[in-house]
Design a protein around this motif. Sequence first.
Motif, PDB file in Angstrom:
ATOM      1  N   SER A   1       3.144   2.111  -1.940  1.00 49.76           N
ATOM      2  CA  SER A   1       3.479   2.653  -3.254  1.00 49.76           C
ATOM      3  C   SER A   1       2.270   3.241  -3.981  1.00 49.76           C
ATOM      4  O   SER A   1       2.389   3.690  -5.104  1.00 49.76           O
ATOM      5  CB  SER A   1       4.169   1.592  -4.104  1.00 49.76           C
ATOM      6  OG  SER A   1       3.423   0.408  -4.065  1.00 49.76           O
ATOM      7  N   VAL A   2       1.114   3.218  -3.321  1.00 47.71           N
ATOM      8  CA  VAL A   2      -0.082   3.803  -3.938  1.00 47.71           C
ATOM      9  C   VAL A   2      -0.393   5.132  -3.243  1.00 47.71           C
ATOM     10  O   VAL A   2      -0.482   5.175  -2.015  1.00 47.71           O
ATOM     11  CB  VAL A   2      -1.283   2.846  -3.799  1.00 47.71           C
ATOM     12  CG1 VAL A   2      -2.542   3.482  -4.327  1.00 47.71           C
ATOM     13  CG2 VAL A   2      -0.994   1.553  -4.521  1.00 47.71           C
ATOM     14  N   PRO A   3      -0.534   6.226  -4.018  1.00 48.29           N
ATOM     15  CA  PRO A   3      -0.827   7.516  -3.387  1.00 48.29           C
ATOM     16  C   PRO A   3      -2.099   7.452  -2.555  1.00 48.29           C
ATOM     17  O   PRO A   3      -3.034   6.723  -2.915  1.00 48.29           O
ATOM     18  CB  PRO A   3      -1.023   8.465  -4.568  1.00 48.29           C
ATOM     19  CG  PRO A   3      -0.450   7.792  -5.739  1.00 48.29           C
ATOM     20  CD  PRO A   3      -0.431   6.328  -5.471  1.00 48.29           C
TER      21      PRO A   3
ATOM     22  N   PRO B   1       0.818  -1.227   0.000  1.00 49.53           N
ATOM     23  CA  PRO B   1       0.000   0.000   0.000  1.00 49.53           C
ATOM     24  C   PRO B   1       0.851   1.277   0.000  1.00 49.53           C
ATOM     25  O   PRO B   1       0.371   2.326  -0.402  1.00 49.53           O
ATOM     26  CB  PRO B   1      -0.803  -0.109   1.304  1.00 49.53           C
ATOM     27  CG  PRO B   1      -0.880  -1.557   1.583  1.00 49.53           C
ATOM     28  CD  PRO B   1       0.419  -2.126   1.096  1.00 49.53           C
TER      29      PRO B   1
END
Lengths: 267, 299
Positions: free
Chosen positions: A107-109, A105
């Motif tokens: 690496s997800v904005p 999670p």
Amino acid sequence: MNRVLTCLFWLAIALVLTFITLPLAVVVAASLSPSSAVTFLPWEWTTVWYGDLLADRWLQPFLLSVKIATVVAGISGVLGVLAAYAVVYERIPGSTAIMAGLLSPLSVPQIVKGVAIVLFLSIIGLQSVLGTPALIAAHVVLALPFVTRMAATSLANFDGNLDRAAQSLGATKRQRLQHIVLPMIKPGVLSGVTFAFIISFNNIPLSVFLVRPGDTTLPIAVINYLEYSLDPVMAAVNVASMIFILAVIFLFEKIGGFSAQLHGGSK
Amino acid sequence: MSTIALAAPAAMPSAPARTSGYMVLAPSCLVLTIFFAMPMGTMIGMSFMDAQTLSPTLLNYQRFFSDGLSLAGLYRTAVMSILVAVCVTVLGYPVAYYLARSRSRWRALVFALALAPELAGVVLRTYGWLIILEDRGFINDMLMHLGVIASPLPLSKNLFAVVVGLTHVVLPFGILSLTTSIQGIDPNLERAAQMLGASRLSVIRHIILPLSVPGIVSSLLIAFTMAASAYATPALLGGARFKVLATMIYEQVLFYIDWGFAAVMAIALLIMMLAISFLGIRYETRRSARRSNREGGAS
């Protein structure tokens, strides 16, 4: 030549530090300003705006934010330690892949996670959980990878010989976990939990999708208000919430957090 | 990204230990599956669906690429993030150099001043910039009092304001990554060059700057990704006149309730971020490959 360069260097540092501190100083000044229009440099000061903080308008969101941040810190603390324990201490097969999954999670904005969660809840017809339950779940998703990573780093860094010594002296696994492993990783876990509390308390990009009227966190209440007014109450709210965060950090630090970690032990 | 060495545990895990290992892992996996993996899957699915009929379609993507507004938003996001990345790295560099090299007692103060704002939260700092940059804010108020300008300068609700605000938000992270990198440069190299008669300027140009390139790259990447995904600062300082992907996504979800299109925008933002991180990872691997080649050749 060298002297000019040195002067330029110091000038650059002074300018950057001014840039960094200016908005904070302005907010503190504005919170003490007697006029309701925020103008430059208050020559007189007042604490009247801080009195407004106890109004329901700010107290309710503050209490909700504290409640959510506490629950989120608790849940992600427990889950993060358990996950790090399984991956690092028990070394279950496939641990590298599992760790990558647990940290994915990150690496997800946040705004993308927020959209995804609100779409998902709407599609499965669970709009009713918007508000506190959805906020808690989303903040846990946000905080859990950080706590897991900090707990995993603590577990990976502590001296395994202590554990082995205890084992060879006949300590049961339960005794070792209770008297060696947990105390050794406590500082790392506590700083992870503090971090979880702060990112939940200050969160905007996830919360903005998940709040609903009457169930609003403090930062969202603040940005909604800021859209149409800049009055000094806002400054007071912001200063008060910063002081609150500093108090939380101080508290966790007292319980045995970061500096203990810096000195390499739990006591 | 994060490498966690798997330390040797006390004993080799036995079969029951493994089962209990999976069992304690279960709650985390469950939470992340329900509230992260499934939502991400739903979002990607929604991007290929018509929001009303839920029938499969590519119209959302077609609209994203034909509609000038969303491409303009993507372009603004990229320009803003590049400017923030450059400002953060340029402003952060002198402070990082000082923090990495100074032995003075002021170092702790500079360190605290540089990093403490991070605790203040994004809203407080953005609010500070609003007060400073508004039409009737600190700067315009002062300049008009002094008679320098007759009407307020357009300092807020535009690219300038958003870049200033985001630079402020991201700067501590840039400083940290640059400091770590400069600390890794052997100070003897600088001393040697100076003893051999190099001027300060040429020491900076030929030694410090080239050796801190990895730190500069990581500062640029961190700043870019943080700026591109920021929501609150562009929302407050850019307002309706300067919309970026993050604020447009929010509008699509909450005002237009166009989920398919919101999903496409979110995916566009995600792909941009992943592409940037990928570049960073590739740079890192190439650099370490080059270094191990060089070391292998030297020995």
